[in-house]
Design a protein around this motif. Structure first.
Motif, PDB file in Angstrom:
ATOM      1  N   ASP A  37       4.262  -8.463  30.817  1.00  0.00           N
ATOM      2  CA  ASP A  37       3.860  -8.084  32.162  1.00  0.00           C
ATOM      3  C   ASP A  37       2.367  -8.370  32.271  1.00  0.00           C
ATOM      4  O   ASP A  37       1.602  -7.994  31.385  1.00  0.00           O
ATOM      5  N   ASN A  67       2.701   4.200  39.565  1.00  0.00           N
ATOM      6  CA  ASN A  67       2.547   4.704  40.937  1.00  0.00           C
ATOM      7  C   ASN A  67       1.936   6.104  41.001  1.00  0.00           C
ATOM      8  O   ASN A  67       1.547   6.560  42.080  1.00  0.00           O
ATOM      9  N   GLU A 106       7.265   1.732  36.154  1.00  0.00           N
ATOM     10  CA  GLU A 106       6.869   1.560  37.552  1.00  0.00           C
ATOM     11  C   GLU A 106       6.488   2.907  38.170  1.00  0.00           C
ATOM     12  O   GLU A 106       5.506   3.011  38.917  1.00  0.00           O
ATOM     13  N   ARG A 107       7.239   3.926  37.849  1.00  0.00           N
ATOM     14  CA  ARG A 107       6.920   5.259  38.356  1.00  0.00           C
ATOM     15  C   ARG A 107       5.592   5.738  37.775  1.00  0.00           C
ATOM     16  O   ARG A 107       4.793   6.382  38.467  1.00  0.00           O
ATOM     17  N   LYS A 113      11.865  -0.069  32.347  1.00  0.00           N
ATOM     18  CA  LYS A 113      11.058  -0.684  33.402  1.00  0.00           C
ATOM     19  C   LYS A 113      10.934   0.215  34.628  1.00  0.00           C
ATOM     20  O   LYS A 113       9.895   0.236  35.292  1.00  0.00           O
ATOM     21  N   GLU A 114      11.985   0.957  34.943  1.00  0.00           N
ATOM     22  CA  GLU A 114      11.908   1.864  36.087  1.00  0.00           C
ATOM     23  C   GLU A 114      10.881   2.956  35.833  1.00  0.00           C
ATOM     24  O   GLU A 114      10.096   3.314  36.719  1.00  0.00           O
TER      25      GLU A 114
END
Length: 298
Positions: free
Chosen positions: A245, A231, A227-228, A223-224
């Motif tokens: 999601d 972005n 997210e990156r 999940k990290e």
């Protein structure tokens, strides 16, 4: 627009796809202007379509030619000798793409899209759609952090030479494959065994990248990392994840059938075989927000 199409070959493959051809004709997406097969010289028509002698091919106005043969490379040289450009030649497997829109397919094909992905997904999409591969990200994989580093400054990274780092063993196949280095990023070329071949393919495909039409994909279970990825200022992009999601840039992929690993489930959805259920790949690449083929149980 109605595209004028020549069919090359009569036989089992043609017979399996004639209903699709008739459906596309009914929708006025294509017009079959000729069918060519030297073995059926005694026919004037089949299924209402004209059977034409290959000697008269130069007199036919057409947009695309669909090869109804498995060994398409065997016939490709003959077609090129006849003056048919490679860009006009299509494999029959595009007719197997679910919910095919021929017009949508042509738009994607003519856009010379460059698919960037951190595993085999992009290469499989090129294969499924019979498109020229305009991306070096084929037959390889990158680990999450390395891939995100590359995406953060891809154009600069791709200017560096691809250099050999070491060999690693693919345990399930018992073969050694080259791990390459692009500056400080490692690229695992797990479908190859020869360093020189890897470099040759990489350089050739890099020269075809269309920076004006990129499609960026990433699969990850972290999940990290996703997210990156979201972005990073690249678009359009899609992330394949094994969890729910609601964001439009993420697709939740389930493992089905014999897909024991998540990456297998992701790759299955790039094709048209077992485990392919999630999205319409042409709509996905075209940026159509209605790319889902299914709805999940609430």
């Amino acid at each position: 627009m109605k595209y004028r199409v020549i069919i090359w070959g009569i036989g089992e493959i043609y017979n399996k796809h004639v209903n699709t051809l008739k459906y596309l004709t009914y929708k006025e997406e294509i017009e079959i202007v000729a069918i060519i097969d030297k073995d059926y010289f005694f026919l004037s028509h089949i299924d209402g379509y004209p059977v034409v002698d290959i000697a008269n091919l130069s007199n036919i106005l057409f947009d695309y030619l669909i090869i109804m043969r498995d060994n398409e490379e065997e016939f490709l040289y003959e077609m090129l000798q006849l003056g048919i450009t490679r860009e006009k030649i299509l494999p029959y497997r595009i007719l197997d793409v679910p919910d095919l829109s021929f017009d949508e397919y042509v738009r994607v094909k003519e856009s010379r899209i460059s698919i960037i992905s951190n595993n085999c997904w992009g290469g499989l999409v090129y294969r499924t759609l019979g498109l020229e591969c305009c991306s070096p990200f084929k037959n390889l994989y990158l680990k999450d952090r390395a891939y995100l580093m590359l995406l953060s400054n891809m154009k600069e990274y791709l200017q560096y030479p691809l250099e050999f780092s070491k060999f690693e063993e693919q345990t399930d196949l018992g073969v050694q494959y080259p791990v390459m280095r692009l500056r400080d990023i490692k690229i695992h070329c797990n479908h190859d065994t020869e360093v020189e071949k890897v470099q040759e393919n990489w350089n050739r495909r890099c020269s075809k990248i269309n920076y004006n039409n990129l499609f960026v994909a990433m699969f990850t279970q972290n999940k990290e990392m996703i997210e990156r990825f979201l972005n990073i200022k690249v678009s359009p992009k899609i992330g394949f994840v094994p969890f729910e999601d609601s964001r439009n840039e993420l697709i939740n992929i389930h493992k089905t059938g014999d897909a024991k690993a998540f990456y297998i489930a992701v790759n299955n959805n790039a094709g048209i075989g077992n485990g392919s259920y999630s999205y319409n790949v042409l709509k996905l690449l075209s940026g159509d927000e209605h790319f889902y083929r299914c709805e999940e149980n609430k």
